[in-house]
Write an enzyme that holds these catalytic residues in place. Structure first.
Site, PDB file in Angstrom:
ATOM      1  N   GLU A   1      25.547  16.700 -12.446  1.00 43.29           N
ATOM      2  CA  GLU A   1      25.455  17.689 -12.206  1.00 43.29           C
ATOM      3  C   GLU A   1      26.952  18.425 -12.868  1.00 43.29           C
ATOM      4  O   GLU A   1      27.913  18.178 -12.624  1.00 43.29           O
ATOM      5  CB  GLU A   1      25.504  17.787 -10.795  1.00 43.29           C
ATOM      6  CG  GLU A   1      23.604  17.587 -10.430  1.00 43.29           C
ATOM      7  CD  GLU A   1      23.429  17.518  -9.202  1.00 43.29           C
ATOM      8  OE1 GLU A   1      24.264  18.078  -8.308  1.00 43.29           O
ATOM      9  OE2 GLU A   1      21.865  16.904  -8.841  1.00 43.29           O
TER      10      GLU A   1
ATOM     11  N   HIS B   1      20.307  22.510  -8.282  1.00 43.73           N
ATOM     12  CA  HIS B   1      20.892  22.292  -6.831  1.00 43.73           C
ATOM     13  C   HIS B   1      21.096  22.913  -5.997  1.00 43.73           C
ATOM     14  O   HIS B   1      21.505  23.137  -4.953  1.00 43.73           O
ATOM     15  CB  HIS B   1      22.012  20.983  -7.087  1.00 43.73           C
ATOM     16  CG  HIS B   1      22.104  20.329  -5.598  1.00 43.73           C
ATOM     17  ND1 HIS B   1      23.190  19.347  -5.962  1.00 43.73           N
ATOM     18  CD2 HIS B   1      22.184  20.639  -4.117  1.00 43.73           C
ATOM     19  CE1 HIS B   1      23.228  18.369  -4.789  1.00 43.73           C
ATOM     20  NE2 HIS B   1      22.701  18.976  -3.905  1.00 43.73           N
TER      21      HIS B   1
HETATM   22  P1  NAD Z   1      17.543  11.973   6.618  1.00 40.16           P
HETATM   23  O1  NAD Z   1      18.869  10.772   6.338  1.00 40.16           O
HETATM   24  O2  NAD Z   1      17.463  12.193   7.726  1.00 40.16           O
HETATM   25  O3  NAD Z   1      16.289  10.892   6.000  1.00 40.16           O
HETATM   26  C1  NAD Z   1      16.427  10.000   4.424  1.00 40.16           C
HETATM   27  C2  NAD Z   1      15.154   8.828   5.111  1.00 40.16           C
HETATM   28  O4  NAD Z   1      15.489   7.728   4.160  1.00 40.16           O
HETATM   29  C3  NAD Z   1      15.056   8.059   6.404  1.00 40.16           C
HETATM   30  O5  NAD Z   1      13.647   8.216   7.519  1.00 40.16           O
HETATM   31  C4  NAD Z   1      15.682   6.632   5.444  1.00 40.16           C
HETATM   32  O6  NAD Z   1      15.048   5.705   6.721  1.00 40.16           O
HETATM   33  C5  NAD Z   1      14.997   7.024   4.839  1.00 40.16           C
HETATM   34  N1  NAD Z   1      15.182   5.211   3.653  1.00 40.16           N
HETATM   35  C6  NAD Z   1      16.084   4.962   3.493  1.00 40.16           C
HETATM   36  N2  NAD Z   1      16.263   3.814   2.368  1.00 40.16           N
HETATM   37  C7  NAD Z   1      15.618   4.269   2.055  1.00 40.16           C
HETATM   38  C8  NAD Z   1      14.681   3.232   1.568  1.00 40.16           C
HETATM   39  N3  NAD Z   1      14.563   2.730  -0.010  1.00 40.16           N
HETATM   40  N4  NAD Z   1      12.958   3.724   1.164  1.00 40.16           N
HETATM   41  C9  NAD Z   1      12.763   4.378   1.715  1.00 40.16           C
HETATM   42  N5  NAD Z   1      12.222   5.189   2.339  1.00 40.16           N
HETATM   43  C10 NAD Z   1      13.725   5.126   2.748  1.00 40.16           C
HETATM   44  O7  NAD Z   1      18.548  12.585   5.452  1.00 40.16           O
HETATM   45  P2  NAD Z   1      17.809  14.162   5.057  1.00 40.16           P
HETATM   46  O8  NAD Z   1      18.226  15.205   5.615  1.00 40.16           O
HETATM   47  O9  NAD Z   1      16.252  14.265   5.042  1.00 40.16           O
HETATM   48  O10 NAD Z   1      17.712  14.190   3.294  1.00 40.16           O
HETATM   49  C11 NAD Z   1      17.400  13.381   2.700  1.00 40.16           C
HETATM   50  C12 NAD Z   1      17.766  13.811   0.868  1.00 40.16           C
HETATM   51  O11 NAD Z   1      17.664  15.126   0.928  1.00 40.16           O
HETATM   52  C13 NAD Z   1      19.051  13.443   0.947  1.00 40.16           C
HETATM   53  O12 NAD Z   1      19.045  12.499  -0.437  1.00 40.16           O
HETATM   54  C14 NAD Z   1      19.688  14.982   0.992  1.00 40.16           C
HETATM   55  O13 NAD Z   1      21.280  14.367   0.306  1.00 40.16           O
HETATM   56  C15 NAD Z   1      19.328  15.220  -0.129  1.00 40.16           C
HETATM   57  N6  NAD Z   1      19.251  17.377   0.531  1.00 40.16           N
HETATM   58  C16 NAD Z   1      19.442  17.566  -0.649  1.00 40.16           C
HETATM   59  C17 NAD Z   1      19.835  18.864  -0.331  1.00 40.16           C
HETATM   60  C18 NAD Z   1      19.503  20.202  -1.676  1.00 40.16           C
HETATM   61  O14 NAD Z   1      19.882  20.459  -2.435  1.00 40.16           O
HETATM   62  N7  NAD Z   1      18.342  19.483  -3.055  1.00 40.16           N
HETATM   63  C19 NAD Z   1      19.579  19.608   0.332  1.00 40.16           C
HETATM   64  C20 NAD Z   1      19.662  18.785   1.572  1.00 40.16           C
HETATM   65  C21 NAD Z   1      19.437  17.550   1.982  1.00 40.16           C
END
Ligand code: NAD
Length: 525
Positions: A259, A278
């Site tokens: 990125e 993003h």
């Molecule tokens: P979270 O920690 O609440 O949830 C992540 C989930 O993924 C958990 O329930 C976990 O059990 C599951 N998980 C972990 N390993 C796994 C696997 N191998 N297979 C299936 N499930 C699995 O996180 P969140 O707050 O929901 O965020 C999710 C994603 O979104 C993260 O990567 C975060 O960085 C990203 N995010 C992106 C933006 C953006 O600007 N695009 C903003 C916020 C968060």
């Protein structure tokens, strides 16, 4: 308390802090050099992702007691130095959940109805109504990979669109999925049956390239893919090929392997790929919410109240810390092995301290165990401070027992993780060196540092030789091997390989296909 706000946060958050008697200076275009110069005057610092809170900044901040990250990722803060200096680092998890979920829905509509492409076409003077034939979402199946905060909110919202919801997340319970109308399935089932697949997992060793060639092959023809989680979870090369082949009808990306992406990234040239830079968390509400979360934390801290979202370690006495350090490493690595071997749900984490360690305050060791377990699932943002609330939040039952009763060793730590199917580990420390002594019923004895493969095999001639040959063929050097024999000759035994380089998924698969090998788990310790 004197607070420096070095990146823009909401006015409301600043006003709230001032109202509560904090002295707040806002200098949001400050350079690194200027920051180093003025930071000695401040007790507290608030940043987003622009300001790099380096070792130099932290060391210059002689009065610094707390650093706030208005957002989630703390990769711009030198946590290690902050922790060593006893500075609390807080972040604002959950503040952008809804914004990220809503962007996901926006992207879903955009690819299903080709909205950005149609917009471009009209603005370029064309009127191509036939070209922009879309699909309805009602009745379609959405596959949500990762049912955490954002995945859950996505599920909640797509219910209103009358979509069927499949979810793959080996670490959440059936009840959590059911409560939002989702059916918990295996990754393969999700891939084979979804019309739209959206990714909401953190980026960890396990999720990197989670969706690659093999996974695309399993998908329905004409599937849509959305990645607003982290770049690299969906392999970009494999995605490109799947789109060009016609397997994937459209993709939406908010995140990229690099990125910003290179302008010549071939995905950016495809008409059916919708891109955003993003912006998952880029809403007024998310910015307000993360700012307010940090402001409230700072106000509590100034009043001497505990903070909720500390991502680093509180200070402990240096001598006790030294004693506990190797046990913390031991416990963290036992946690990683347990969850890697379990590959699925668990509700119970039990830790028993025997001997000398039972007389100590072992809270940090228990937290290290939870950190090992949860960081394997949720990524490196889980730390000693956040591990406990996260575990409680996820309904994990933590049992701790202590007894001075021990045989052979000065201290022994026993760990059981599971839910029905359980895994047991025992270990100790010799000086600074952690040693794992038992995995389930098998006696082993190794220092858990490096690339390990743990496998069950039939105790019969030729099995170990075949493993050696396979690794030789793939140029992976086996630096050490332990065969933990249980109950004499024959039966099922445990093999532990220390390898110099991580094996690819392909090598692991080939290992499991060898005659006599029952399973194989790779774990980096
Ligand atoms: P979270 O920690 O609440 O949830 C992540 C989930 O993924 C958990 O329930 C976990 O059990 C599951 N998980 C972990 N390993 C796994 C696997 N191998 N297979 C299936 N499930 C699995 O996180 P969140 O707050 O929901 O965020 C999710 C994603 O979104 C993260 O990567 C975060 O960085 C990203 N995010 C992106 C933006 C953006 O600007 N695009 C903003 C916020 C968060």
């Amino acid at each position: 308390m004197k607070v420096l706000v070095a990146d823009p946060i909401s006015e409301e958050a600043i006003d709230l802090m001032r109202k509560e008697g904090l002295e707040v200076d806002v200098k949001t275009d400050i350079s690194h050099e200027e920051l180093v110069k003025i930071i000695p005057e401040y007790d507290a610092l608030i940043v987003r992702s622009r300001t790099k809170v380096t070792k130099e900044v932290i060391e210059a901040g002689k009065m610094l007691k707390i650093i706030g990250r208005a957002g989630v990722g703390v990769d711009n803060i030198d946590l290690k130095t902050a922790t060593e200096k006893g500075i609390i680092v807080v972040n604002a998890p959950g503040g952008n959940t809804i914004s990220a979920a809503e962007l996901t829905l926006g992207l879903m509509f955009a690819i299903a109805r080709k909205i950005p492409q149609a917009d471009r076409s009209v603005k370029e003077g064309r009127w191509e109504r036939k070209k922009f034939m879309g699909v309805e979402l009602r009745g379609k199946t959405i596959g949500i990979i990762g049912l955490g905060r954002i995945g859950y909110e996505v599920a909640k919202r797509v219910r209103a669109l009358e979509m069927n919801i499949l979810a793959y997340d080996p670490y959440v319970s059936e009840e959590r999925a059911k409560s939002v109308g989702a059916k918990l399935v295996s990754l393969e089932e999700l891939l084979r049956n979804s019309d739209i697949i959206t990714i909401h997992v953190p980026k960890t060793k396990e999720t990197e390239n989670l969706i690659s060639e093999k996974e695309f092959e399993m998908m329905k023809d004409g599937v849509f893919i959305i990645n607003a989680a982290r770049g690299g979870i969906v392999n970009e090369k494999a995605l490109y090929e799947a789109i060009v082949k016609g397997k994937v009808a459209g993709a939406a990306l908010d995140v990229y392997e690099k990125e910003p992406p290179d302008p010549d990234n071939p995905l950016l040239k495809l008409d059916n790929v919708v891109t955003t830079p993003h912006i998952g968390a880029s809403t007024k509400e998310a910015q307000l919410s993360v700012g307010m979360i940090i402001a409230e934390e700072f106000i509590n801290f100034a009043k001497g109240l505990p903070v909720k979202n500390a991502v680093n370690l509180p200070r402990v006495g240096p001598e006790e810390y030294q004693f506990l350090l190797p046990f913390m490493e031991l416990a963290e690595k036992m946690g990683k092995i347990a969850v890697a071997r379990l590959k699925g749900q668990f509700k119970l984490v039990r830790i028993t301290y025997r001997g000398a360690i039972a007389k100590k305050n072992t809270e940090l060791v228990t937290r290290a165990l939870l950190k090992g377990i949860l960081s394997y699932i949720l990524g490196e943002s889980v730390n000693l401070v956040s591990a406990l609330p996260i575990a409680r939040d996820r309904g994990i039952v933590i049992e701790e027992a202590k007894t001075e009763d021990v045989e052979h060793y000065e201290s022994l730590v026993e760990v059981t993780v599971g839910d029905g199917k359980e895994i047991y580990l025992a270990g100790t420390c010799f000086g600074d060196e952690p040693r794992i002594l038992m995995i389930d019923k098998y006696k082993v004895d190794f220092v858990p540092r490096g690339h390990y493969i743990i496998s069950l095999h039939e105790d019969k001639p030729g099995v170990i030789g075949r493993v050696g040959t396979l690794f030789g063929q793939h140029n992976i050097n086996i630096a050490g091997m332990i065969v933990g024999r249980y109950g004499g000759r024959g039966g099922i035994q445990l093999m532990l390989l220390l390898v110099d380089d991580p094996p690819s998924d392909d090598v692991l698969r080939k290992m499991v296909e060898l005659d006599g090998i029952l399973d194989a788990t790779y774990v980096y310790l």
